[in-house]
Design a protein around this motif. Structure first.
Motif, mmCIF file in Angstrom:
data_model
loop_
_atom_site.group_PDB
_atom_site.id
_atom_site.type_symbol
_atom_site.label_atom_id
_atom_site.label_comp_id
_atom_site.label_asym_id
_atom_site.label_seq_id
_atom_site.Cartn_x
_atom_site.Cartn_y
_atom_site.Cartn_z
ATOM 1 N N GLY A 13 30.243 -16.674 8.028
ATOM 2 C CA GLY A 13 30.019 -16.278 6.488
ATOM 3 C C GLY A 13 29.368 -17.563 5.905
ATOM 4 O O GLY A 13 28.389 -17.297 4.831
ATOM 5 N N ALA A 14 29.663 -18.663 6.371
ATOM 6 C CA ALA A 14 29.465 -20.124 5.394
ATOM 7 C C ALA A 14 27.704 -20.111 5.772
ATOM 8 O O ALA A 14 27.293 -20.944 4.992
ATOM 9 C CB ALA A 14 30.059 -21.260 5.830
ATOM 10 N N ALA A 15 27.279 -19.709 6.774
ATOM 11 C CA ALA A 15 25.696 -19.800 7.142
ATOM 12 C C ALA A 15 25.052 -18.786 7.210
ATOM 13 O O ALA A 15 24.245 -18.555 8.153
ATOM 14 C CB ALA A 15 25.863 -20.567 8.435
ATOM 15 N N ALA A 16 25.606 -17.631 6.335
ATOM 16 C CA ALA A 16 24.831 -16.236 6.631
ATOM 17 C C ALA A 16 23.559 -16.025 6.417
ATOM 18 O O ALA A 16 22.679 -15.434 7.173
ATOM 19 C CB ALA A 16 25.614 -15.160 5.654
ATOM 20 N N ALA A 17 23.129 -16.781 5.397
ATOM 21 C CA ALA A 17 21.700 -16.708 4.954
ATOM 22 C C ALA A 17 20.701 -17.554 6.102
ATOM 23 O O ALA A 17 19.779 -17.073 6.615
ATOM 24 C CB ALA A 17 21.272 -17.395 3.701
ATOM 25 N N ALA A 18 21.346 -18.610 6.589
ATOM 26 C CA ALA A 18 20.610 -19.307 7.718
ATOM 27 C C ALA A 18 20.422 -18.380 9.141
ATOM 28 O O ALA A 18 19.732 -18.221 9.816
ATOM 29 C CB ALA A 18 21.156 -20.548 8.212
ATOM 30 N N ALA A 72 29.856 -12.218 3.364
ATOM 31 C CA ALA A 72 28.535 -12.744 3.496
ATOM 32 C C ALA A 72 27.536 -12.046 4.090
ATOM 33 O O ALA A 72 26.480 -11.775 3.800
ATOM 34 C CB ALA A 72 28.819 -14.288 3.220
ATOM 35 N N MET A 73 28.116 -12.108 5.340
ATOM 36 C CA MET A 73 27.298 -11.380 6.595
ATOM 37 C C MET A 73 26.823 -10.217 6.083
ATOM 38 O O MET A 73 25.521 -9.573 6.617
ATOM 39 C CB MET A 73 27.807 -11.498 7.727
ATOM 40 C CG MET A 73 28.222 -12.957 8.333
ATOM 41 S SD MET A 73 27.045 -14.111 8.900
ATOM 42 C CE MET A 73 26.879 -13.532 10.689
ATOM 43 N N LEU A 74 27.692 -9.338 5.880
ATOM 44 C CA LEU A 74 27.375 -7.777 5.282
ATOM 45 C C LEU A 74 26.405 -7.969 4.175
ATOM 46 O O LEU A 74 25.733 -7.012 3.914
ATOM 47 C CB LEU A 74 29.037 -7.273 5.021
ATOM 48 C CG LEU A 74 28.695 -5.720 4.674
ATOM 49 C CD1 LEU A 74 28.206 -4.824 5.884
ATOM 50 C CD2 LEU A 74 29.949 -5.265 4.208
ATOM 51 N N GLY A 75 26.640 -8.703 3.280
ATOM 52 C CA GLY A 75 25.655 -9.070 2.154
ATOM 53 C C GLY A 75 24.349 -8.911 2.571
ATOM 54 O O GLY A 75 23.231 -8.390 2.065
ATOM 55 N N GLU A 76 24.244 -9.845 3.592
ATOM 56 C CA GLU A 76 22.731 -10.196 4.229
ATOM 57 C C GLU A 76 22.311 -8.936 4.970
ATOM 58 O O GLU A 76 21.128 -8.656 4.805
ATOM 59 C CB GLU A 76 22.873 -11.346 5.150
ATOM 60 C CG GLU A 76 23.055 -12.714 4.450
ATOM 61 C CD GLU A 76 21.805 -13.152 3.758
ATOM 62 O OE1 GLU A 76 20.690 -12.702 3.932
ATOM 63 O OE2 GLU A 76 22.011 -14.200 2.904
ATOM 64 N N LEU A 77 23.257 -8.397 5.489
ATOM 65 C CA LEU A 77 22.643 -6.991 6.257
ATOM 66 C C LEU A 77 22.172 -5.996 5.134
ATOM 67 O O LEU A 77 21.118 -5.345 5.356
ATOM 68 C CB LEU A 77 23.851 -6.410 7.148
ATOM 69 C CG LEU A 77 23.507 -5.276 8.023
ATOM 70 C CD1 LEU A 77 24.614 -5.179 9.076
ATOM 71 C CD2 LEU A 77 23.361 -4.006 7.404
ATOM 72 N N ARG A 78 22.971 -5.692 4.280
ATOM 73 C CA ARG A 78 22.459 -4.810 2.957
ATOM 74 C C ARG A 78 21.383 -5.167 2.434
ATOM 75 O O ARG A 78 20.624 -4.111 2.263
ATOM 76 C CB ARG A 78 23.825 -4.802 2.175
ATOM 77 C CG ARG A 78 24.843 -3.848 2.637
ATOM 78 C CD ARG A 78 26.155 -3.793 1.729
ATOM 79 N NE ARG A 78 27.128 -2.935 2.172
ATOM 80 C CZ ARG A 78 28.299 -3.167 1.662
ATOM 81 N NH1 ARG A 78 28.913 -4.080 0.801
ATOM 82 N NH2 ARG A 78 29.234 -2.155 2.120
ATOM 83 N N ARG A 79 20.981 -6.588 2.223
ATOM 84 C CA ARG A 79 19.607 -6.789 1.842
ATOM 85 C C ARG A 79 18.473 -6.810 2.477
ATOM 86 O O ARG A 79 17.397 -6.395 2.158
ATOM 87 C CB ARG A 79 19.671 -8.281 1.164
ATOM 88 C CG ARG A 79 20.409 -8.829 0.040
ATOM 89 C CD ARG A 79 20.209 -10.245 -0.405
ATOM 90 N NE ARG A 79 21.241 -11.133 0.257
ATOM 91 C CZ ARG A 79 22.383 -11.244 -0.029
ATOM 92 N NH1 ARG A 79 22.986 -10.584 -1.187
ATOM 93 N NH2 ARG A 79 23.251 -12.059 0.779
ATOM 94 N N ALA A 80 18.791 -6.765 3.990
ATOM 95 C CA ALA A 80 17.695 -6.594 4.796
ATOM 96 C C ALA A 80 17.456 -5.258 5.045
ATOM 97 O O ALA A 80 16.387 -4.717 5.540
ATOM 98 C CB ALA A 80 17.855 -7.458 6.045
ATOM 99 N N LEU A 81 18.359 -4.504 5.116
ATOM 100 C CA LEU A 81 18.342 -3.008 5.638
ATOM 101 C C LEU A 81 19.231 -2.064 4.613
ATOM 102 O O LEU A 81 20.193 -1.652 4.675
ATOM 103 C CB LEU A 81 18.955 -2.852 6.899
ATOM 104 C CG LEU A 81 18.322 -3.909 8.308
ATOM 105 C CD1 LEU A 81 19.327 -3.855 9.282
ATOM 106 C CD2 LEU A 81 17.121 -3.192 8.555
ATOM 107 N N PRO A 82 18.486 -1.964 3.332
ATOM 108 C CA PRO A 82 19.122 -1.247 2.308
ATOM 109 C C PRO A 82 19.342 0.181 2.427
ATOM 110 O O PRO A 82 20.440 0.913 1.958
ATOM 111 C CB PRO A 82 18.464 -1.458 1.033
ATOM 112 C CG PRO A 82 17.095 -1.763 1.510
ATOM 113 C CD PRO A 82 17.301 -2.389 2.939
ATOM 114 N N ASP A 83 18.819 0.870 3.460
ATOM 115 C CA ASP A 83 18.734 2.165 3.827
ATOM 116 C C ASP A 83 19.812 2.621 4.858
ATOM 117 O O ASP A 83 20.227 3.574 5.169
ATOM 118 C CB ASP A 83 17.540 2.908 4.173
ATOM 119 C CG ASP A 83 16.343 2.636 3.060
ATOM 120 O OD1 ASP A 83 17.194 3.027 1.867
ATOM 121 O OD2 ASP A 83 15.431 2.683 3.329
ATOM 122 N N VAL A 84 20.642 1.436 5.572
ATOM 123 C CA VAL A 84 21.386 1.729 6.390
ATOM 124 C C VAL A 84 22.865 1.985 6.002
ATOM 125 O O VAL A 84 23.330 1.262 5.066
ATOM 126 C CB VAL A 84 21.545 0.373 7.383
ATOM 127 C CG1 VAL A 84 22.727 0.496 8.619
ATOM 128 C CG2 VAL A 84 20.205 0.524 8.318
#
Length: 251
Positions: A13-18, A72-84
């Protein structure tokens, strides 16, 4: 899971964006093989991280739900794939009804599950005839420079599941009864800096003290700068997507 494993498992989670920027996707052929025994199109991506496997499933036209414990990982997923459909949860407490999916897939995550608890949970959410598959991207150390990189990097960076032989040994017994195994060619376009950034998202690197992490990444940059295959511009990191596949009925 012991304390060291727990520290590694919760480090991402600390490196979720990377992680979202640099980790590879999964070979589509591997995903198709993982699913070709599934009785229907409903797929759960369990321990979905930032959605690397989720995106491949979506591209194949499947009905996908993603479950990930780290916010944090889930947030990145939702940003990348908002319809999932993306929900917080874990392998040990899956937030889905009984018999609600035809397949459960886990990308570079199955080894983190407590299968004594997760096994019955996975069996619960799978429909009759459902499939569980774990997928791992490993570096293909049949290429000389990749084997050299693994030696220089050490097990904290390119660890026991990160090469084909190591993956086979380390995943023995992770599913019972004995699963089917297959491996599919894959690759990722990288520069030397981008490959170092990818390796920096490995759990073994994320948990290092700052000075050790900096020294390790500097050593990797120096190695890549000295190799003709990787010194200048883009290159393809040779990989395999390795798969374990089994039917419903886990311990």
């Amino acid at each position: 899971m012991n304390r060291v494993e727990q520290k590694h498992a919760t480090s991402f989670g600390a490196a979720a964006a990377a992680y979202a920027e640099h980790r590879p996707d999964y070979a589509a052929a591997a995903v198709r093989w993982a699913l070709d025994l599934a009785p229907g199109p409903r797929v759960l991506d369990l321990g979905a991280g930032t959605g690397k496997l989720t995106a491949t499933l979506v591209a194949l036209g499947l009905d996908v739900t993603a479950v990930e414990p780290d916010p944090a990982m889930l947030g990145e997923l939702r940003r990348a794939l908002p319809d999932v459909r993306a929900r917080p949860g874990s392998a040990e407490a899956i937030p889905l009804p009984d018999a609600s999916v035809d397949a459960v897939l886990a990308g570079n995550a199955l080894h983190w599950f407590d299968m004594a608890v997760a096994g019955p949970e996975i069996a619960r959410v799978l429909a009759p005839g459902g499939v569980l598959a774990g997928l791992w991207n490993v570096v293909d150390d049949r290429a000389g420079w990749v084997a050299g990189l693994a030696r220089v990097a050490g097990r904290a960076v390119i660890g026991p599941r990160d090469t084909p032989a190591g993956w086979r040994a380390e995943t023995a017994g992770i599913l019972r009864p004995a699963p089917e195994r297959a491996a599919f060619p894959h690759g990722q376009r990288r520069t030397a800096d981008a490959l170092v950034a990818t390796l920096a998202t490995r759990a073994g690197v994320l948990v290092m003290p700052p000075r050790e992490r900096a020294d390790t990444l500097s050593r990797l940059r120096a190695f890549l700068a000295a190799q003709p295959e990787t010194a200048d511009g883009e290159f393809t990191l040779p990989m395999l997507t390795c798969v374990l596949r089994g039917r419903r009925g886990y311990p």
